[in-house]
Design a protein around this motif. Structure first.
Motif, PDB file in Angstrom:
ATOM      1  N   VAL A 137       9.677   4.597  -1.574  1.00 44.59           N
ATOM      2  CA  VAL A 137       8.845   5.770  -1.849  1.00 44.59           C
ATOM      3  C   VAL A 137       9.492   7.038  -1.300  1.00 44.59           C
ATOM      4  O   VAL A 137       9.475   7.270  -0.090  1.00 44.59           O
ATOM      5  N   VAL A 177       0.229   5.044  -4.113  1.00 45.15           N
ATOM      6  CA  VAL A 177       0.592   3.779  -3.464  1.00 45.15           C
ATOM      7  C   VAL A 177      -0.616   3.187  -2.751  1.00 45.15           C
ATOM      8  O   VAL A 177      -0.939   1.993  -2.894  1.00 45.15           O
ATOM      9  N   ASN A 205       5.484   5.842 -11.949  1.00 48.72           N
ATOM     10  CA  ASN A 205       5.218   5.352 -10.602  1.00 48.72           C
ATOM     11  C   ASN A 205       4.054   4.373 -10.582  1.00 48.72           C
ATOM     12  O   ASN A 205       4.114   3.317  -9.932  1.00 48.72           O
TER      13      ASN A 205
END
Length: 585
Positions: free
Chosen positions: A196, A12, A174
């Motif tokens: 998340v 991320v 992801n």
């Protein structure tokens, strides 16, 4: 450099960095620790800590509004995420790029009574451009659970190969959805949600990255207009003698001046600009309500356009909405790359491009039409202006009188943030200083985050920011002041009429216990103690002479932000405003 140990958190953070998401607003929590560790330990990111999630999200919205680039908010699991919703909705309707990063519990801990846990997937479903629901990383101790769920293999080697394949697939999935979410925020200018899930331990750190995601480059949509559509527009425009342009929320300096000058020279065109349009020309018609408010009967028919052209965001003026919904144009065209609201119930043509691109193709082909449309209404505008000034000279101190003094005192080349409800509507009655950049949360028109948004704006902007807001709006969002980033040149002006004064202007039974309690919400609160607690210099005034004197020193430099509270007579404000429209008509 320190990194969170969890690969998903690394993924991320690296993708945010790769795509230029620099401003990260973090609300303290435990489940979001891996994200907090990663963002706060990387000097690329500018991190802010704001406890109240609702304030944090509007603060982020204010930054994104000014920079026109995605800003991220990070929170823990559970109800913390729901506090983002008002700002998410505002970002959705105001086309502001906001990235929500919510930490979540693992799937096996959801719905079993574990603390700080709700159903977070797709929680913003109706007000989001894209929701990325990420999958939990597989750890070494997950091996047995995963293998038990797989078909029976002949040997252990096949089992291990399958597990490795699952790990790779999860990482690829992801990366893909994170990448897609951020690209949506970049290209479509709106909010996205990345949920998340993290399993414990949450605080472990490493010195080396274990994953290196590969971002994709977002592709901008090519600006184009079909020749047939453009040809029809040119033909119809040249044939019409009454064309009206209404401009809603618009970024400063967004429209090239040469196109504004071209529109201003056509006698068959009138351009209505709202306070939030940030467009100025001496031939245009700001203060829409001042022109339309006093009109009756035949005058509406005279103003009714053949063609209505709109661009920009949502419209404040209820009077122009009521007028155009009743006296509909034959055609209504709206220019926007993303969406078109049928605000006036007459939308006939959606032109999917920017206003600049449309005008660059359209205006060179337009022939000025001889018409009395603009000259007639220009005379009306001038008459209204004279009567506006005459009325203000004789009126008692009130909200209207206070706005006259305030708007004339704001320094040149600064930013003005307007609160909602009566604040933005009063501002619409005045011709604002054209050097100001004006903003207001008109996406949902709520009072809930006006102060937080203004503070985010002040942090992101090199120019001084002034917020004008009402007493209820200020008190509602008072946690906005619980913020360690407020610049000393930030200014707040609170119009305190001891309740929701706008409800006195609307139809209803006034001065009853029911009205005072449930509509106007009478109170005797002031901002003084809040200013003392949060380090603002506080001043209060309740008459015109002192207000004008105080405004001279209010913008002088100081070692703390300042708040000026102006007390106006709640039982006179509505009478003054209603008589205003009668007088100027």
């Amino acid at each position: 450099m320190l990194y969170p140990k969890i690969p998903l958190a690394q993924t991320v953070i690296q993708l945010c960095k790769a795509k230029g998401v620099k401003h990260i607003i973090i609300s303290p929590g435990s489940r979001n620790a891996p994200l907090t560790i990663g963002f706060s330990n990387d000097d690329y990111f500018k991190c802010y800590s704001i406890v109240d999630e609702r304030c944090a999200a509007f603060f982020a919205l204010g930054i994104a509004q000014q920079l026109q680039e995605p800003t991220a908010v990070v929170c823990t699991s559970g109800s913390a995420l729901l506090n983002y919703y008002p700002a998410v909705a505002e970002a959705f309707y105001s086309d502001i790029p906001l990235i929500v990063l919510s930490a979540d519990r693992p799937k096996h801990l959801i719905g079993v009574g574990d603390g700080q846990t709700i159903n977070q997937k797709n929680v913003f479903e109706n007000h989001i451009l894209y929701a990325a629901n990420l999958k939990l990383d597989l750890k070494d101790d997950d091996t047995n659970d995963v293998l038990e769920a797989l078909p029976i293999f002949k040997n252990l080697e096949n089992k291990v190969e399958t597990l490795l394949g699952i790990k790779k697939t999860i990482q690829e999935y992801n990366e893909e959805v994170i990448d897609k979410a951020i690209n949506k925020a970049l290209l479509k200018n709106g909010p996205v949600h990345i949920n998340v899930p993290f399993d414990e331990p949450l605080y472990d750190m490493v010195h080396e990255l274990s994953v290196k995601p590969k971002p994709t480059i977002p592709e901008n949509k090519t600006l184009q207009i079909e020749d047939a559509i453009l040809g029809d527009c040119i033909k119809d425009w040249n044939a019409a003698s009454k064309k009206m342009i209404v401009v809603g929320v618009n970024q400063p300096n967004q429209i090239e001046q040469r196109w504004l000058d071209a529109l201003a020279t056509d006698e068959s065109v009138i351009v209505f600009t709202e306070t939030t349009s940030n467009l100025h020309h001496e031939a245009f018609f700001p203060s829409i309500d001042k022109l339309i408010g006093p009109l009756k009967g035949e005058a509406f028919s005279k103003l009714q356009p053949d063609i209505l052209l709109t661009f920009g965001g949502l419209i404040v003026s209820k009077k122009v909405k009521a007028f155009l919904r009743t006296y509909k144009p034959q055609q209504h065209w709206h220019i926007d790359l993303k969406k078109a609201n049928d605000t006036f119930f007459s939308l006939s043509n959606v032109i999917e491009t920017t206003a600049n691109h449309f005008f660059s193709r359209f205006l060179p082909e337009i022939k000025p039409v001889k018409s009395d449309y603009h000259p007639y209404w220009k005379r009306v505008k001038e008459s209204r202006g004279i009567k506006h000034n005459n009325y203000l000279k004789g009126v008692v101190f009130s909200d209207l009188k206070a706005f006259d003094a305030i708007l004339g005192a704001i320094p040149n080349d600064t930013v003005l943030q307007l609160g909602n409800s009566s604040t933005v509507r009063y501002a619409q009655l005045f011709d604002l200083n054209k050097t100001l950049n004006v903003f207001c949360n008109r996406g949902t028109s709520g009072i809930d985050g006006c102060t937080s948004t203004a503070i985010g704006c002040a942090v992101a902007n090199t120019k001084q920011t002034t917020l004008i807001t009402g007493d209820l709006s200020f008190i509602y969002d008072s946690n906005a002041l619980w913020n360690n980033y407020i610049p000393n040149n930030f200014r707040i002006i609170v119009i305190n009429n001891q309740g929701g004064g706008i409800f006195r202007i609307l139809p209803g039974h006034k001065n009853t216990e029911n009205f005072n309690t449930y509509f106007e919400t009478n109170h005797h609160l002031t901002a003084e103690h809040l200013c003392k607690m949060y380090g603002f210099k506080y001043e209060a005034v309740s008459d015109e002479k002192v207000l004008k004197t105080t405004l001279h020193s209010f913008y002088s430099e100081g070692d703390q932000p300042k708040l000026l509270e102006i007390f106006t007579p709640k039982n006179l404000n509505d009478e003054v405003l209603l008589n205003y429209f009668k007088f100027i008509g």
